[in-house]
Design an enzyme around this catalytic site. Structure first.
Site, PDB file in Angstrom:
ATOM      1  N   HIS A  98     -10.389 -13.506  21.713  1.00  7.65           N
ATOM      2  CA  HIS A  98      -9.965 -14.220  22.919  1.00  7.65           C
ATOM      3  C   HIS A  98     -10.582 -15.612  23.022  1.00  7.65           C
ATOM      4  O   HIS A  98     -10.178 -16.408  23.864  1.00  7.65           O
ATOM      5  CB  HIS A  98     -10.283 -13.395  24.173  1.00  7.65           C
ATOM      6  CG  HIS A  98     -11.737 -13.115  24.390  1.00  7.65           C
ATOM      7  ND1 HIS A  98     -12.359 -11.971  23.945  1.00  7.65           N
ATOM      8  CD2 HIS A  98     -12.697 -13.831  25.019  1.00  7.65           C
ATOM      9  CE1 HIS A  98     -13.631 -11.989  24.292  1.00  7.65           C
ATOM     10  NE2 HIS A  98     -13.867 -13.110  24.946  1.00  7.65           N
ATOM     11  N   ASP A 128      -9.841  -7.537  18.811  1.00  3.10           N
ATOM     12  CA  ASP A 128     -10.279  -8.778  19.459  1.00  3.10           C
ATOM     13  C   ASP A 128     -11.308  -9.500  18.592  1.00  3.10           C
ATOM     14  O   ASP A 128     -12.456  -9.706  18.989  1.00  3.10           O
ATOM     15  CB  ASP A 128     -10.857  -8.474  20.843  1.00  3.10           C
ATOM     16  CG  ASP A 128     -11.110  -9.746  21.652  1.00  3.10           C
ATOM     17  OD1 ASP A 128     -10.562 -10.804  21.280  1.00  3.10           O
ATOM     18  OD2 ASP A 128     -11.854  -9.685  22.640  1.00  3.10           O
ATOM     19  N   SER A 203     -19.476 -14.044  24.459  1.00  9.26           N
ATOM     20  CA  SER A 203     -18.385 -13.484  23.654  1.00  9.26           C
ATOM     21  C   SER A 203     -18.337 -14.118  22.269  1.00  9.26           C
ATOM     22  O   SER A 203     -18.385 -15.344  22.134  1.00  9.26           O
ATOM     23  CB  SER A 203     -17.044 -13.706  24.358  1.00  9.26           C
ATOM     24  OG  SER A 203     -16.928 -12.899  25.499  1.00  9.26           O
TER      25      SER A 203
END
Length: 254
Positions: A98, A128, A203
């Protein structure tokens, strides 16, 4: 005569006690618990610090310019920040998928302060995970560990950039608290759960074991719950890299 015998017996008894004490005291000192614990803790702390410093040069800050469609159909541009890990000397970087999704421009900042504009990037279709390529050589890389060999309670640490470049390469430590998690919120299966803290910007950051090996990539944390962070296992990262190495092709994420 009796008095002399009594004094002689007392002397012999004292000498016997002193001799016994001289044999017992070294044993007591040698096995003193507090002394052993202190020595062990110092060795563990030094080892963990060495592993952290050894992988820091391979951890990067990522800033992506993204475009998405607003409620009224208008195009909205925003900046997304995250983390990544260098896995090849020629500039291949692993991050969260993402992070690169809908990106039109990506900038990577290395640990030494140099900045590069990414030349290619892609988001994996089934997980992801994302890949970013920068044009550079002789970069520091991490070792890829076997995530299948990790067990509950194993010590781990995460390196990432929470809330942007101001907190660049923040280190959090913890343990493996869950394995093979299937969490609908992230649309992922087989996730590694850790109790290390994670925040926005973490992330794509690397999850490392106590040997300094990359065993996962952080993809998120449970909102509102401290100490529940989840990572895609390193062996899935290896599969993605094997696919890339066989095809030698990166398609820009749309």
């Amino acid at each position: 005569m009796k008095k002399n015998k009594k004094m002689l017996l007392q002397c012999v008894l004292c000498l016997t006690i002193l001799f016994c004490m001289s044999q017992i005291l070294p044993i007591i000192n040698f096995y003193e618990p507090s002394e052993i614990n202190i020595t062990t803790n110092v060795i563990e702390n030094i080892t963990l610090q060495e592993q952290i410093y050894s992988v820091l040069p391979s951890c990067v800050y990522i800033e992506a310019k993204v475009i998405y469609e607003g409620w009224n159909g208008e195009s909205i541009t925003s900046i997304r920040s995250g983390s990544g890990v260098i896995v090849s000397k020629d500039g291949l970087i692993v991050t969260a998928g993402h992070m690169v999704d809908r990106a039109i421009k990506i900038t990577v900042r290395l640990n030494d302060g140099r900045e590069f504009e990414a030349v290619e990037w892609q988001k994996e279709n089934y997980t992801d995970l994302g890949l970013i390529k920068i044009d550079s050589n002789n970069l520091p890389t991490v070792l890829l560990g076997d995530s299948d060999n990790e067990f509950l309670g194993n010590q781990v640490f995460i390196i990432g950039c929470p809330f942007g470049k101001q907190l660049y390469n923040t280190v959090t430590t913890g343990i493996v608290s869950g394995l093979k998690r299937d969490i609908d919120l992230f649309g992922e299966k087989l996730l590694i759960q850790v109790d290390s803290q994670a925040w926005p910007g973490n992330s794509g950051g690397g999850l490392f074991n106590s040997n300094g090996e990359l065993i996962g990539v952080l993809v998120g944390a449970m909102s509102g719950y401290d100490g529940i962070s989840v990572c895609i296992p390193g062996n899935i990262v290896k599969l993605m890299l094997d696919k890339y190495n066989s095809e030698q092709d990166i398609v820009k994420a749309q």
